[in-house]
Motif scaffolding. Structure first.
Motif, PDB file in Angstrom:
ATOM      1  N   TRP A   1     -20.539  -2.074  14.978  1.00  0.00           N
ATOM      2  CA  TRP A   1     -19.213  -2.290  15.545  1.00  0.00           C
ATOM      3  C   TRP A   1     -18.714  -1.041  16.256  1.00  0.00           C
ATOM      4  O   TRP A   1     -19.070   0.078  15.902  1.00  0.00           O
ATOM      5  CB  TRP A   1     -18.212  -2.700  14.461  1.00  0.00           C
ATOM      6  CG  TRP A   1     -18.077  -1.686  13.345  1.00  0.00           C
ATOM      7  CD1 TRP A   1     -18.800  -1.651  12.190  1.00  0.00           C
ATOM      8  CD2 TRP A   1     -17.198  -0.566  13.297  1.00  0.00           C
ATOM      9  NE1 TRP A   1     -18.408  -0.576  11.429  1.00  0.00           N
ATOM     10  CE2 TRP A   1     -17.429   0.112  12.075  1.00  0.00           C
ATOM     11  CE3 TRP A   1     -16.229  -0.062  14.160  1.00  0.00           C
ATOM     12  CZ2 TRP A   1     -16.723   1.251  11.701  1.00  0.00           C
ATOM     13  CZ3 TRP A   1     -15.535   1.078  13.787  1.00  0.00           C
ATOM     14  CH2 TRP A   1     -15.786   1.719  12.569  1.00  0.00           C
ATOM     15  N   PHE A   2     -17.892  -1.282  17.257  1.00  0.00           N
ATOM     16  CA  PHE A   2     -17.141  -0.222  17.924  1.00  0.00           C
ATOM     17  C   PHE A   2     -15.688  -0.640  17.957  1.00  0.00           C
ATOM     18  O   PHE A   2     -15.369  -1.788  18.252  1.00  0.00           O
ATOM     19  CB  PHE A   2     -17.590  -0.025  19.389  1.00  0.00           C
ATOM     20  CG  PHE A   2     -18.947   0.587  19.546  1.00  0.00           C
ATOM     21  CD1 PHE A   2     -19.136   1.948  19.353  1.00  0.00           C
ATOM     22  CD2 PHE A   2     -20.026  -0.189  19.905  1.00  0.00           C
ATOM     23  CE1 PHE A   2     -20.383   2.517  19.509  1.00  0.00           C
ATOM     24  CE2 PHE A   2     -21.277   0.366  20.070  1.00  0.00           C
ATOM     25  CZ  PHE A   2     -21.458   1.721  19.870  1.00  0.00           C
ATOM     26  N   LEU A   3     -14.835   0.278  17.668  1.00  0.00           N
ATOM     27  CA  LEU A   3     -13.411   0.130  17.900  1.00  0.00           C
ATOM     28  C   LEU A   3     -13.119   1.047  19.078  1.00  0.00           C
ATOM     29  O   LEU A   3     -13.438   2.233  19.030  1.00  0.00           O
ATOM     30  CB  LEU A   3     -12.613   0.560  16.672  1.00  0.00           C
ATOM     31  CG  LEU A   3     -11.115   0.815  16.862  1.00  0.00           C
ATOM     32  CD1 LEU A   3     -10.402  -0.441  17.316  1.00  0.00           C
ATOM     33  CD2 LEU A   3     -10.514   1.357  15.586  1.00  0.00           C
ATOM     34  N   VAL A   4     -12.587   0.490  20.140  1.00  0.00           N
ATOM     35  CA  VAL A   4     -12.240   1.295  21.310  1.00  0.00           C
ATOM     36  C   VAL A   4     -10.735   1.170  21.475  1.00  0.00           C
ATOM     37  O   VAL A   4     -10.213   0.066  21.617  1.00  0.00           O
ATOM     38  CB  VAL A   4     -12.982   0.815  22.570  1.00  0.00           C
ATOM     39  CG1 VAL A   4     -12.653   1.709  23.756  1.00  0.00           C
ATOM     40  CG2 VAL A   4     -14.485   0.773  22.330  1.00  0.00           C
ATOM     41  N   PHE A   5     -10.046   2.306  21.385  1.00  0.00           N
ATOM     42  CA  PHE A   5      -8.602   2.242  21.533  1.00  0.00           C
ATOM     43  C   PHE A   5      -8.106   3.216  22.582  1.00  0.00           C
ATOM     44  O   PHE A   5      -8.678   4.263  22.805  1.00  0.00           O
ATOM     45  CB  PHE A   5      -7.865   2.413  20.199  1.00  0.00           C
ATOM     46  CG  PHE A   5      -7.942   3.783  19.569  1.00  0.00           C
ATOM     47  CD1 PHE A   5      -6.969   4.742  19.849  1.00  0.00           C
ATOM     48  CD2 PHE A   5      -8.935   4.094  18.664  1.00  0.00           C
ATOM     49  CE1 PHE A   5      -7.013   5.991  19.237  1.00  0.00           C
ATOM     50  CE2 PHE A   5      -8.986   5.330  18.052  1.00  0.00           C
ATOM     51  CZ  PHE A   5      -8.019   6.292  18.348  1.00  0.00           C
TER      52      PHE A   5
ATOM     53  N   LEU B   1     -27.255  -6.482  24.358  1.00  0.00           N
ATOM     54  CA  LEU B   1     -26.285  -5.745  23.533  1.00  0.00           C
ATOM     55  C   LEU B   1     -25.717  -6.600  22.411  1.00  0.00           C
ATOM     56  O   LEU B   1     -24.691  -6.263  21.835  1.00  0.00           O
ATOM     57  CB  LEU B   1     -25.119  -5.245  24.407  1.00  0.00           C
ATOM     58  CG  LEU B   1     -25.442  -4.216  25.469  1.00  0.00           C
ATOM     59  CD1 LEU B   1     -24.229  -3.985  26.368  1.00  0.00           C
ATOM     60  CD2 LEU B   1     -25.890  -2.915  24.842  1.00  0.00           C
ATOM     61  N   ASP B   2     -26.392  -7.694  22.076  1.00  0.00           N
ATOM     62  CA  ASP B   2     -25.766  -8.644  21.158  1.00  0.00           C
ATOM     63  C   ASP B   2     -25.654  -8.189  19.707  1.00  0.00           C
ATOM     64  O   ASP B   2     -25.018  -8.851  18.903  1.00  0.00           O
ATOM     65  CB  ASP B   2     -26.410 -10.018  21.258  1.00  0.00           C
ATOM     66  CG  ASP B   2     -27.833 -10.086  20.718  1.00  0.00           C
ATOM     67  OD1 ASP B   2     -28.415  -9.019  20.416  1.00  0.00           O
ATOM     68  OD2 ASP B   2     -28.362 -11.199  20.609  1.00  0.00           O
ATOM     69  N   LEU B   3     -26.218  -7.049  19.363  1.00  0.00           N
ATOM     70  CA  LEU B   3     -25.994  -6.505  18.021  1.00  0.00           C
ATOM     71  C   LEU B   3     -24.679  -5.736  17.934  1.00  0.00           C
ATOM     72  O   LEU B   3     -24.239  -5.374  16.851  1.00  0.00           O
ATOM     73  CB  LEU B   3     -27.135  -5.558  17.621  1.00  0.00           C
ATOM     74  CG  LEU B   3     -28.381  -6.219  17.074  1.00  0.00           C
ATOM     75  CD1 LEU B   3     -29.434  -5.174  16.754  1.00  0.00           C
ATOM     76  CD2 LEU B   3     -28.067  -7.031  15.835  1.00  0.00           C
ATOM     77  N   PHE B   4     -24.059  -5.487  19.061  1.00  0.00           N
ATOM     78  CA  PHE B   4     -22.845  -4.675  19.105  1.00  0.00           C
ATOM     79  C   PHE B   4     -21.605  -5.545  19.297  1.00  0.00           C
ATOM     80  O   PHE B   4     -21.626  -6.485  20.077  1.00  0.00           O
ATOM     81  CB  PHE B   4     -22.925  -3.659  20.249  1.00  0.00           C
ATOM     82  CG  PHE B   4     -24.105  -2.741  20.132  1.00  0.00           C
ATOM     83  CD1 PHE B   4     -24.038  -1.613  19.323  1.00  0.00           C
ATOM     84  CD2 PHE B   4     -25.284  -2.999  20.801  1.00  0.00           C
ATOM     85  CE1 PHE B   4     -25.125  -0.766  19.198  1.00  0.00           C
ATOM     86  CE2 PHE B   4     -26.377  -2.155  20.680  1.00  0.00           C
ATOM     87  CZ  PHE B   4     -26.304  -1.034  19.873  1.00  0.00           C
ATOM     88  N   THR B   5     -20.558  -5.220  18.555  1.00  0.00           N
ATOM     89  CA  THR B   5     -19.269  -5.870  18.780  1.00  0.00           C
ATOM     90  C   THR B   5     -18.253  -4.801  19.159  1.00  0.00           C
ATOM     91  O   THR B   5     -18.371  -3.641  18.754  1.00  0.00           O
ATOM     92  CB  THR B   5     -18.761  -6.640  17.545  1.00  0.00           C
ATOM     93  OG1 THR B   5     -18.600  -5.733  16.466  1.00  0.00           O
ATOM     94  CG2 THR B   5     -19.692  -7.761  17.164  1.00  0.00           C
ATOM     95  N   PHE B   6     -17.273  -5.228  19.920  1.00  0.00           N
ATOM     96  CA  PHE B   6     -16.256  -4.315  20.432  1.00  0.00           C
ATOM     97  C   PHE B   6     -14.878  -4.877  20.121  1.00  0.00           C
ATOM     98  O   PHE B   6     -14.554  -5.993  20.526  1.00  0.00           O
ATOM     99  CB  PHE B   6     -16.405  -4.148  21.951  1.00  0.00           C
ATOM    100  CG  PHE B   6     -17.720  -3.549  22.349  1.00  0.00           C
ATOM    101  CD1 PHE B   6     -17.837  -2.187  22.542  1.00  0.00           C
ATOM    102  CD2 PHE B   6     -18.844  -4.346  22.518  1.00  0.00           C
ATOM    103  CE1 PHE B   6     -19.055  -1.625  22.894  1.00  0.00           C
ATOM    104  CE2 PHE B   6     -20.064  -3.799  22.872  1.00  0.00           C
ATOM    105  CZ  PHE B   6     -20.168  -2.432  23.057  1.00  0.00           C
ATOM    106  N   GLU B   7     -14.103  -4.111  19.394  1.00  0.00           N
ATOM    107  CA  GLU B   7     -12.691  -4.419  19.158  1.00  0.00           C
ATOM    108  C   GLU B   7     -11.887  -3.479  20.035  1.00  0.00           C
ATOM    109  O   GLU B   7     -12.178  -2.274  20.082  1.00  0.00           O
ATOM    110  CB  GLU B   7     -12.321  -4.219  17.687  1.00  0.00           C
ATOM    111  CG  GLU B   7     -12.829  -5.290  16.762  1.00  0.00           C
ATOM    112  CD  GLU B   7     -12.203  -6.656  16.997  1.00  0.00           C
ATOM    113  OE1 GLU B   7     -11.011  -6.726  17.398  1.00  0.00           O
ATOM    114  OE2 GLU B   7     -12.892  -7.658  16.799  1.00  0.00           O
TER     115      GLU B   7
END
Length: 179
Positions: free
Chosen positions: A114-118, A67-73
């Motif tokens: 990118w993903f922003l998870v809130f 999953l290293d192409l994905f970042t999670f904030e």
């Protein structure tokens, strides 16, 4: 002693890491000392780090190679201005989106996502991502689940309930095909 707000944020980062670990069957962890480790006023740290170190510190979670192409904030707030969001003027969400977009800088020649998870108290947990991926990576999911999504300034916002489970295969395929 850390303040309650920081503890709340760390707790949500651990919660999301555990959720992704369960969904993908591989270990995800929160980034130690996350909270703009290389961003914001700490931008100077990146200048002394290798490319691999910078990728490790990107976002709020350390993800496995698959999953290293994905970042999670990750963000957890008491409330957000949903009315401002619908009017196209939610400054807090705008700042979160900017931070999430910045987290993919340098990820494999612009192929990072990118993903922003809130999470909002008593309202749920939501996933935000670049709207362009709705018709590419998440197209199968988009067809099956169109009832709880909104669009805001080029991003899609939807409930996290079932999102990563439904997109597991397409995310793994995308990551593997861009190695």
């Amino acid at each position: 002693m850390a303040n309650a707000s920081k503890n709340k944020g760390k707790s949500f980062e651990r919660e999301l890491a555990q959720h992704l670990t369960t969904v993908f069957g591989e270990n995800c962890q929160r980034v130690p000392n996350s909270g703009a480790f290389t961003g914001g006023f700490n931008f100077h740290r990146a200048a002394t780090m290798t490319a691999e170190q910078q990728l490790l510190a990107a976002g709020d979670l350390i993800v496995p190679k698959s999953l290293d192409l994905f970042t999670f904030e990750c963000k957890w707030y008491k409330e957000i201005g949903w009315h401002k969001l619908m009017q196209g003027n939610e400054i807090l969400v705008d700042s979160w989106i900017s931070q999430a977009r910045e987290s993919i800088r340098g990820k494999r020649d612009g192929k990072g996502i990118w993903f922003l998870v809130f999470k909002v108290n008593r309202q749920g947990t939501f996933v935000v991502y670049d709207q362009q991926h709705l018709t590419t990576i998440f197209s199968e999911y988009a067809v099956r689940s169109c009832d709880c999504r909104c669009f805001y300034k080029g991003v899609a916002i939807e409930s996290m309930d079932g999102f990563f489970e439904a997109n597991k295969a397409s995310m793994l395929t995308y990551n593997a095909s861009n190695l």
